[in-house]
Design a protein around this motif. Structure first.
Motif, PDB file in Angstrom:
ATOM      1  N   ILE A 611      -5.598   9.028  -5.914  1.00 29.34           N
ATOM      2  CA  ILE A 611      -3.946   9.518  -6.744  1.00 29.34           C
ATOM      3  C   ILE A 611      -3.272   8.273  -7.276  1.00 29.34           C
ATOM      4  O   ILE A 611      -2.886   7.349  -6.265  1.00 29.34           O
ATOM      5  N   GLU A 612      -3.026   7.949  -8.403  1.00 30.20           N
ATOM      6  CA  GLU A 612      -2.593   6.865  -8.881  1.00 30.20           C
ATOM      7  C   GLU A 612      -1.095   7.166  -9.666  1.00 30.20           C
ATOM      8  O   GLU A 612      -1.163   8.049 -10.052  1.00 30.20           O
ATOM      9  N   VAL A 613      -0.372   6.292  -9.364  1.00 32.10           N
ATOM     10  CA  VAL A 613       1.182   6.529  -9.962  1.00 32.10           C
ATOM     11  C   VAL A 613       1.657   5.342 -10.671  1.00 32.10           C
ATOM     12  O   VAL A 613       1.326   3.980 -10.110  1.00 32.10           O
ATOM     13  N   SER A 614       1.925   5.369 -11.882  1.00 34.87           N
ATOM     14  CA  SER A 614       2.529   4.178 -12.543  1.00 34.87           C
ATOM     15  C   SER A 614       3.834   4.361 -12.928  1.00 34.87           C
ATOM     16  O   SER A 614       4.226   5.472 -13.304  1.00 34.87           O
ATOM     17  N   ILE A 662       7.611   8.421 -14.982  1.00 38.28           N
ATOM     18  CA  ILE A 662       6.600   8.275 -13.911  1.00 38.28           C
ATOM     19  C   ILE A 662       5.237   8.974 -14.351  1.00 38.28           C
ATOM     20  O   ILE A 662       5.351  10.375 -14.601  1.00 38.28           O
ATOM     21  N   HIS A 663       4.210   8.402 -14.396  1.00 38.79           N
ATOM     22  CA  HIS A 663       2.789   9.070 -14.694  1.00 38.79           C
ATOM     23  C   HIS A 663       1.920   9.162 -13.372  1.00 38.79           C
ATOM     24  O   HIS A 663       1.722   8.265 -12.670  1.00 38.79           O
ATOM     25  N   ILE A 664       1.679  10.281 -12.892  1.00 35.94           N
ATOM     26  CA  ILE A 664       0.852  10.594 -11.842  1.00 35.94           C
ATOM     27  C   ILE A 664      -0.429  11.167 -12.482  1.00 35.94           C
ATOM     28  O   ILE A 664      -0.624  12.103 -13.231  1.00 35.94           O
ATOM     29  N   HIS A 665      -1.551  10.462 -11.984  1.00 29.70           N
ATOM     30  CA  HIS A 665      -2.950  10.692 -12.565  1.00 29.70           C
ATOM     31  C   HIS A 665      -4.042  10.725 -11.229  1.00 29.70           C
ATOM     32  O   HIS A 665      -3.864   9.957 -10.422  1.00 29.70           O
ATOM     33  N   THR A 684       3.351   9.671  -0.891  1.00 29.81           N
ATOM     34  CA  THR A 684       3.083   8.517  -0.572  1.00 29.81           C
ATOM     35  C   THR A 684       2.902   7.357  -1.594  1.00 29.81           C
ATOM     36  O   THR A 684       3.295   6.321  -1.638  1.00 29.81           O
ATOM     37  N   ALA A 685       1.865   7.931  -2.644  1.00 32.49           N
ATOM     38  CA  ALA A 685       1.683   6.996  -3.924  1.00 32.49           C
ATOM     39  C   ALA A 685       2.917   6.790  -4.560  1.00 32.49           C
ATOM     40  O   ALA A 685       3.273   5.785  -5.096  1.00 32.49           O
ATOM     41  N   LEU A 690       7.368   3.058  -6.379  1.00 31.35           N
ATOM     42  CA  LEU A 690       8.876   2.763  -6.373  1.00 31.35           C
ATOM     43  C   LEU A 690       9.111   1.492  -5.429  1.00 31.35           C
ATOM     44  O   LEU A 690      10.355   0.962  -5.779  1.00 31.35           O
ATOM     45  N   THR A 691       8.808   1.485  -4.481  1.00 30.70           N
ATOM     46  CA  THR A 691       9.170   0.419  -3.356  1.00 30.70           C
ATOM     47  C   THR A 691       8.413  -0.912  -3.610  1.00 30.70           C
ATOM     48  O   THR A 691       8.571  -2.002  -2.969  1.00 30.70           O
ATOM     49  N   GLY A 692       7.163  -0.859  -3.887  1.00 27.96           N
ATOM     50  CA  GLY A 692       6.187  -1.813  -4.124  1.00 27.96           C
ATOM     51  C   GLY A 692       5.587  -2.370  -2.988  1.00 27.96           C
ATOM     52  O   GLY A 692       4.846  -3.131  -3.022  1.00 27.96           O
ATOM     53  N   LYS A 693       5.451  -1.494  -2.095  1.00 31.01           N
ATOM     54  CA  LYS A 693       4.712  -1.607  -0.759  1.00 31.01           C
ATOM     55  C   LYS A 693       3.573  -1.160  -0.929  1.00 31.01           C
ATOM     56  O   LYS A 693       3.242  -0.087  -1.443  1.00 31.01           O
ATOM     57  N   PRO A 694       2.358  -1.880  -0.395  1.00 36.34           N
ATOM     58  CA  PRO A 694       0.991  -1.468  -0.829  1.00 36.34           C
ATOM     59  C   PRO A 694       0.672  -0.506   0.295  1.00 36.34           C
ATOM     60  O   PRO A 694       1.137  -0.384   1.414  1.00 36.34           O
TER      61      PRO A 694
END
Length: 775
Positions: A611-614, A662-665, A684-685, A690-694
């Motif tokens: 699950i990707e979030v950009s 926000i794009h959730i793919h 989580t994604a 939004l926080t930049g934490k991996p």
């Protein structure tokens, strides 16, 4: 009518006989007390009182055993016979009633009150006499058992009471009714009673006459039919048609009698056979009836196989045929154990649910073998007509029974193992709902009276062991699902697949392709490579196809003479199967921001989803792509709302929804995805982006989210865990409520995974996110 006088006279009880006043008849007397009473009467004035016993079987009657009313008679003659009995001639004088009963030593005597009929005769008496005579004359004509001279002598009687008595003595009525006439002192009442009795006897005689005529006509018709049949046989013999329909009827009759049908079915079959005999052979109806009778004869009604209940043998058969599947085997062995103890158990209705290729159908066949029962399978995939289950009515052209009755015919016994394959693939349309028709079949309380439209008579399915198979429970209607015991069969682990291939699939394909163990050997490392890089499935169907490919190529090598023996190793797999088709493991090679690994349950087993979030500059627009279902869209909205509500605590700009689109793919967009288990993965994604934490690359997660951040339980944990293991993940985050399901996961998989039960999204983020900003 006037009372005469009281007197004391000897008593003579009669058995099965009654004497009216004015009657003269002979009596045979043999009992000691009766003989003594006669002798006493002869000494005194020849008078004796005759009354009837209530029970003829009593030899020495007491006061309670005789009627109180009788007849005072005069002894005319007395003659001793050689056998010791006395024949006496008596004449009835008057009606009399016992007032006092005396038990003398040698005989009984009674004090009686006598009655005389009135000598006066009014108009009503005359009318009653005429009616009584007319009825009596009609009765004589119907019965033909009383002579005309008897009627003439009765017609000459002028006293009404005497006429009623004489007519009553000639009627074939019960002794109790004759006694009632004797006890009627009033002459008018007596005549009315006799008239009613004659009327009833006339009705009975008329009815007897009608019945006799009917029986005579029936006998004449039967004799006529017999004569015609014999003629038909003779004609057929002359024509050379020795059998004809007569022989066919005899053959069908024998088959029906030997079929072991219940009584109600046997009667229906014989009735149809009678119709078949009368219908001309050229008629279309004849073929319909014949077909129906053939179906009734071919169905098993009482024949069954004896269950070979040997728990050890059954367990051995199940283990030989299938590796793993412990829960299913345990359920079958439990059924066998209870059956052995009770010797009478309704067949259970099991539903094996799992992805394609995990061995549901072959497991049902193994169950039949372990029970020593016949096995029958019907496929319900694509069935949309109710008549496919219940059959068509015989009024339709080409009518035939439904699949259940057809299956029972193939089974040939009343207690087979009956497999309903692909029960989740049924559908419904304007022709009815076949799943609703299955409700009666799969209900242990109803299926002993299953009704098929074609057969019409009820059929007992209670001894059948039904096993259904399905890939997806969601498409099975609730009422139908409620009638079945659900047993889930998850996908196999890599080690299980290797074991199954080595012990089952490969030997089978070697045999089918004309090879032997000496000509082909596939090593375990090669099998493991094929499992990892050439198949991606929960079951083993594609794995078997790869084994078949290797066997075919080996056969070509041996036939062409290149080699006499082939050994397939990890290094030589590509020579047979080409380049790997799949990438083993779905885990990312590095920790990434905004990319979370979710665990999903599909109809082909478990799978992993990235699950990707950009983020992009914008005005807070939320875009969802990847062919998501309504449930997953709701999960995404809930996760978005939760992140907005907790933005400050999570260290996120509180106005991010006004600054970013926000794009959730979810990749592989052409594949439909739905289900309530992606909530924490999307959250989580989002937080990561939004926080930049991996997000840790070795973590997979599953669980639904609420607006307050609670993590809700999910289903299919075993399948999801297997997919996580297959993808190379090492840590699985799951809802706290699903902790009990961890025991269902195979030990070989459990030992290589770390399970983290969580109840709130905060715990998920703690385990999934790395510290630091990767932006």
């Amino acid at each position: 009518m006037t009372n005469k006088n009281e007197m004391i006279v000897p008593l003579l009880p009669l058995r099965g006989l009654l004497v009216y006043p004015t009657m003269v008849l002979h009596l045979d007397v043999g009992r000691d007390r009766s003989v003594q009473a006669l002798e006493k009467a002869m000494v005194d004035d020849h008078l004796i009182f005759l009354t009837t016993q209530k029970d003829v079987s009593i030899d020495d009657p007491s006061e309670e055993d005789i009627y109180r009313y009788g007849t005072l008679t005069k002894v005319k003659q007395m003659l001793k016979l050689p056998n010791g009995t006395i024949r006496v001639l008596v004449e009835g004088l008057k009606r009399a009633e016992i007032e006092t009963f005396y038990d003398e030593e040698e005989y009984y005597s009674v004090q009686i009150l006598t009655y005389e009929d009135s000598e006066t005769k009014d108009i009503e008496d005359q009318a009653l006499m005429r009616t009584m005579l007319e009825y009596f004359e009609q009765y004589i004509k119907l019965s033909k058992k009383i002579s005309a001279e008897t009627f003439a002598s009765v017609a000459d009687i002028e006293e009404p009471g005497r006429m009623a008595d004489i007519i009553a003595s000639h009627l074939p009525i019960k002794l109790k009714e004759k006694q009632e006439i004797l006890e009627i002192i009033d002459v008018k009442q007596r005549m009315n009673y006799v008239i009613n009795i004659i009327h009833n006897e006339k009705e009975v005689l008329n009815l007897e006459k009608k019945i006799g005529q009917r029986v005579k006509r029936s006998m004449e018709r039967t004799q006529k039919e017999y004569y015609l049949r014999e003629q038909m046989k003779a004609i057929q013999k002359e024509l050379g048609d020795k059998e004809g329909k007569t022989g066919e009827i005899a053959d069908l009759t024998k088959k029906i009698e030997e079929a072991g049908m219940p009584e109600h079915v046997l009667q229906a079959a014989m009735k149809e056979l009678d119709r078949y005999e009368k219908v001309p052979s050229s008629s279309a109806e004849s073929a319909v009836i014949r077909n129906y009778l053939e179906w009734l004869i071919s169905l098993p009604w009482s024949k069954k196989t004896d269950d070979d209940i040997n728990i050890q043998r059954a367990e051995k058969i199940l283990n030989e045929d299938h590796y793993g599947l412990e829960k299913v085997k345990e359920r079958v062995l439990e059924y066998l154990a209870v059956q052995k103890l009770t010797n009478s158990l309704k067949g259970p209705i099991l539903c094996l649910v799992g992805p394609p290729g995990v061995g549901k159908t072959s497991l049902a066949r193994s169950i039949a073998t372990s029970l020593n029962r016949n096995f029958v399978r019907i496929s319900l995939g694509g069935v949309r007509d109710e008549s496919e289950i219940r059959g068509h009515r015989r009024t339709y052209v080409g009518a035939m029974p439904g699949r259940i009755i057809q299956g029972m015919k193939k089974a040939r016994t009343i207690n087979p193992v009956f497999l309903l394959d692909e029960i989740d693939k049924m559908s419904s349309d304007f022709r009815g709902d076949p799943s609703a028709a299955l409700l009666e079949v799969l209900d242990p309380e109803q299926n002993h009276n299953f009704s098929d439209h074609y057969i019409e008579e009820t059929y007992d399915l209670s001894k059948v062991m039904f096993i259904a198979t399905a890939n997806n429970l969601a498409t099975i209607p609730g009422p139908l699902l409620d009638r079945m015991e659900i047993i889930s069969i998850a996908g196999y682990t890599e080690l299980e697949k290797v074991h199954i291939t080595r012990d089952h699939l490969l030997p089978k394909q070697i045999k089918e392709n004309g090879l032997s163990k000496s000509t082909l050997q596939v090593r375990d490392d090669a099998i493991l490579k094929i499992v990892r890089y050439y198949t991606r499935e929960a079951g083993v169907r594609n794995l078997e196809r790869q084994m078949a490919t290797i066997c075919r190529k080996t056969a070509k090598i041996i036939v062409s003479g290149e080699k006499k023996r082939v050994v397939v190793t990890e290094k030589t797999v590509e020579e047979f199967l080409g380049k790997p088709k799949f990438r083993y493991g779905q885990a990312e090679t590095e920790d990434q921001v905004g990319v979370a690994t979710g665990l999903a349950y599909t109809t082909v087993g478990g799978d992993t989803l990235q699950i990707e979030v950009s983020l992009a500059p914008g005005k807070g627009k939320l875009v969802l792509t990847g062919k998501l279902g309504d449930v997953m869209k709701e999960s995404a909205q809930a996760a978005f709302s939760y992140v907005r509500s907790k933005a400050k605590e999570l260290g996120i700009d509180e106005n991010f929804h006004e600054k970013y689109d926000i794009h959730i793919h979810v990749p592989e967009g052409a594949v439909p995805k739905d289900g309530p288990s992606a909530g924490i993965t999307i959250a989580t994604a989002l937080v990561s982006a939004l926080t930049g934490k991996p997000i840790r690359r070795e973590v997979g997660m599953t669980g639904e989210i609420t607006l307050r951040g609670r993590v809700l339980p999910i289903g299919g944990l075993k399948e999801k865990t297997l997919s996580a293991h297959r993808a190379g993940l090492t840590k699985v985050i799951l809802p706290k409520d699903n902790e009990v399901d961890i025991e269902d996961i195979p030990e070989s998989v459990r030992s290589e995974l770390q399970f983290v039960p969580v109840s709130h999204v905060d715990e998920v983020l703690k385990h999934a996110l790395l510290e630091g900003d990767a932006r």
